[in-house]
Motif scaffolding. Structure first.
Motif, PDB file in Angstrom:
ATOM      1  N   GLU A  66      27.776  46.185  34.858  1.00  0.00           N
ATOM      2  CA  GLU A  66      27.948  47.386  34.033  1.00  0.00           C
ATOM      3  C   GLU A  66      27.556  48.649  34.792  1.00  0.00           C
ATOM      4  O   GLU A  66      26.843  49.506  34.279  1.00  0.00           O
ATOM      5  CB  GLU A  66      27.183  47.253  32.726  1.00  0.00           C
ATOM      6  N   GLY A  67      27.987  48.750  36.046  1.00  0.00           N
ATOM      7  CA  GLY A  67      27.745  49.945  36.856  1.00  0.00           C
ATOM      8  C   GLY A  67      26.359  50.043  37.470  1.00  0.00           C
ATOM      9  O   GLY A  67      26.055  51.031  38.128  1.00  0.00           O
ATOM     10  N   GLN A  68      25.513  49.050  37.276  1.00  0.00           N
ATOM     11  CA  GLN A  68      24.163  49.064  37.839  1.00  0.00           C
ATOM     12  C   GLN A  68      24.000  47.884  38.778  1.00  0.00           C
ATOM     13  O   GLN A  68      24.585  46.824  38.569  1.00  0.00           O
ATOM     14  CB  GLN A  68      23.130  48.965  36.717  1.00  0.00           C
ATOM     15  N   THR A  69      23.160  48.054  39.804  1.00  0.00           N
ATOM     16  CA  THR A  69      22.889  46.961  40.728  1.00  0.00           C
ATOM     17  C   THR A  69      21.859  46.030  40.119  1.00  0.00           C
ATOM     18  O   THR A  69      20.802  46.469  39.669  1.00  0.00           O
ATOM     19  CB  THR A  69      22.373  47.487  42.075  1.00  0.00           C
ATOM     20  N   ALA A  70      22.192  44.744  40.092  1.00  0.00           N
ATOM     21  CA  ALA A  70      21.278  43.729  39.571  1.00  0.00           C
ATOM     22  C   ALA A  70      20.899  42.785  40.709  1.00  0.00           C
ATOM     23  O   ALA A  70      21.754  42.350  41.486  1.00  0.00           O
ATOM     24  CB  ALA A  70      21.925  42.959  38.440  1.00  0.00           C
ATOM     25  N   LEU A  71      19.620  42.475  40.810  1.00  0.00           N
ATOM     26  CA  LEU A  71      19.091  41.573  41.822  1.00  0.00           C
ATOM     27  C   LEU A  71      18.867  40.210  41.175  1.00  0.00           C
ATOM     28  O   LEU A  71      18.167  40.112  40.173  1.00  0.00           O
ATOM     29  CB  LEU A  71      17.763  42.107  42.364  1.00  0.00           C
ATOM     30  N   TYR A  72      19.464  39.184  41.746  1.00  0.00           N
ATOM     31  CA  TYR A  72      19.292  37.812  41.258  1.00  0.00           C
ATOM     32  C   TYR A  72      18.422  37.042  42.227  1.00  0.00           C
ATOM     33  O   TYR A  72      18.641  37.082  43.439  1.00  0.00           O
ATOM     34  CB  TYR A  72      20.654  37.118  41.110  1.00  0.00           C
ATOM     35  N   VAL A  73      17.422  36.335  41.699  1.00  0.00           N
ATOM     36  CA  VAL A  73      16.550  35.463  42.487  1.00  0.00           C
ATOM     37  C   VAL A  73      16.786  34.045  41.977  1.00  0.00           C
ATOM     38  O   VAL A  73      16.456  33.726  40.831  1.00  0.00           O
ATOM     39  CB  VAL A  73      15.063  35.854  42.349  1.00  0.00           C
ATOM     40  N   ASP A  74      17.381  33.216  42.823  1.00  0.00           N
ATOM     41  CA  ASP A  74      17.702  31.836  42.457  1.00  0.00           C
ATOM     42  C   ASP A  74      17.071  30.896  43.468  1.00  0.00           C
ATOM     43  O   ASP A  74      17.073  31.177  44.674  1.00  0.00           O
ATOM     44  CB  ASP A  74      19.223  31.613  42.468  1.00  0.00           C
ATOM     45  N   GLY A  75      16.530  29.775  43.008  1.00  0.00           N
ATOM     46  CA  GLY A  75      15.948  28.788  43.914  1.00  0.00           C
ATOM     47  C   GLY A  75      15.061  27.820  43.175  1.00  0.00           C
ATOM     48  O   GLY A  75      15.304  27.487  42.017  1.00  0.00           O
ATOM     49  N   TRP A  76      13.980  27.395  43.841  1.00  0.00           N
ATOM     50  CA  TRP A  76      13.050  26.441  43.259  1.00  0.00           C
ATOM     51  C   TRP A  76      11.679  26.567  43.927  1.00  0.00           C
ATOM     52  O   TRP A  76      11.547  27.123  45.012  1.00  0.00           O
ATOM     53  CB  TRP A  76      13.562  25.011  43.381  1.00  0.00           C
ATOM     54  N   VAL A  77      10.662  26.011  43.247  1.00  0.00           N
ATOM     55  CA  VAL A  77       9.297  25.909  43.777  1.00  0.00           C
ATOM     56  C   VAL A  77       8.812  24.504  43.460  1.00  0.00           C
ATOM     57  O   VAL A  77       9.098  23.962  42.399  1.00  0.00           O
ATOM     58  CB  VAL A  77       8.369  27.000  43.194  1.00  0.00           C
TER      59      VAL A  77
ATOM     60  N   GLU B 161       5.884  35.119  37.379  1.00  0.00           N
ATOM     61  CA  GLU B 161       5.498  33.893  38.077  1.00  0.00           C
ATOM     62  C   GLU B 161       6.354  32.724  37.615  1.00  0.00           C
ATOM     63  O   GLU B 161       6.650  32.589  36.430  1.00  0.00           O
ATOM     64  CB  GLU B 161       4.030  33.546  37.812  1.00  0.00           C
ATOM     65  N   VAL B 162       6.709  31.884  38.583  1.00  0.00           N
ATOM     66  CA  VAL B 162       7.343  30.606  38.298  1.00  0.00           C
ATOM     67  C   VAL B 162       6.408  29.560  38.879  1.00  0.00           C
ATOM     68  O   VAL B 162       6.142  29.564  40.085  1.00  0.00           O
ATOM     69  CB  VAL B 162       8.750  30.509  38.918  1.00  0.00           C
ATOM     70  N   ARG B 163       5.867  28.670  38.016  1.00  0.00           N
ATOM     71  CA  ARG B 163       4.813  27.733  38.413  1.00  0.00           C
ATOM     72  C   ARG B 163       5.306  26.291  38.392  1.00  0.00           C
ATOM     73  O   ARG B 163       5.960  25.879  37.445  1.00  0.00           O
ATOM     74  CB  ARG B 163       3.624  27.860  37.471  1.00  0.00           C
ATOM     75  N   ALA B 164       4.933  25.550  39.430  1.00  0.00           N
ATOM     76  CA  ALA B 164       5.174  24.103  39.478  1.00  0.00           C
ATOM     77  C   ALA B 164       3.809  23.444  39.576  1.00  0.00           C
ATOM     78  O   ALA B 164       3.087  23.631  40.554  1.00  0.00           O
ATOM     79  CB  ALA B 164       6.033  23.739  40.676  1.00  0.00           C
ATOM     80  N   CYS B 165       3.425  22.692  38.558  1.00  0.00           N
ATOM     81  CA  CYS B 165       2.105  22.075  38.497  1.00  0.00           C
ATOM     82  C   CYS B 165       2.240  20.556  38.408  1.00  0.00           C
ATOM     83  O   CYS B 165       2.965  20.055  37.547  1.00  0.00           O
ATOM     84  CB  CYS B 165       1.325  22.595  37.295  1.00  0.00           C
ATOM     85  N   GLY B 166       1.536  19.857  39.288  1.00  0.00           N
ATOM     86  CA  GLY B 166       1.595  18.398  39.326  1.00  0.00           C
ATOM     87  C   GLY B 166       2.398  17.937  40.532  1.00  0.00           C
ATOM     88  O   GLY B 166       3.510  18.406  40.760  1.00  0.00           O
ATOM     89  N   TYR B 167       1.830  17.048  41.284  1.00  0.00           N
ATOM     90  CA  TYR B 167       2.444  16.559  42.516  1.00  0.00           C
ATOM     91  C   TYR B 167       3.902  16.141  42.295  1.00  0.00           C
ATOM     92  O   TYR B 167       4.209  15.379  41.384  1.00  0.00           O
ATOM     93  CB  TYR B 167       1.648  15.378  43.073  1.00  0.00           C
TER      94      TYR B 167
END
Length: 120
Positions: free
Chosen positions: A56-67, A91-97
């Protein structure tokens, strides 16, 4: 005039700390799109891609991946994302082995500071 060794050490420490604070306060750590990173620590690993799109006429930053949490301890692997113009991080948290959590975030703008950390 000769400075006492203790005073010289104190001045050297003050200069070093002042330089460190100044260096970390600059926005040089911000990544702009397109960027791909795959950092690792002793207790976690992650991979992410930053891409920009026009929405919509604005720059959007996408962050895609995993932790992923890679150690059997009471800590979590955490990806912290601080987009430009914000003073706080998501924050994107991954807890537990072995736990892997997907990252799927978007923000206004073209850059963000994205870091992998280990936290409770």
């Amino acid at each position: 005039m000769r400075l006492a060794p203790a005073l010289r050490a104190l001045l050297a420490t003050a200069v070093l700390v002042g330089g460190t604070v100044m260096a970390t306060a600059t926005p040089a750590g911000a990544a702009t799109c397109p960027t791909r990173e795959s950092p690792k620590t002793d207790a976690g690993k992650a991979s992410w891609t930053l891409t920009c799109r026009q929405v919509e006429g604005q720059t959007a930053l996408y962050v895609d991946g995993w932790v992923e949490d890679t150690r059997r301890d009471a800590l979590c692997a955490v990806v912290r994302i601080t987009p430009e113009g914000r003073n706080y991080a998501d924050e994107v948290r991954a807890c537990g082995y072995g736990t892997r959590v997907q990252i799927d975030k978007f923000y206004q703008g073209r850059s963000a500071i994205v870091r992998l950390a280990v936290s409770r």
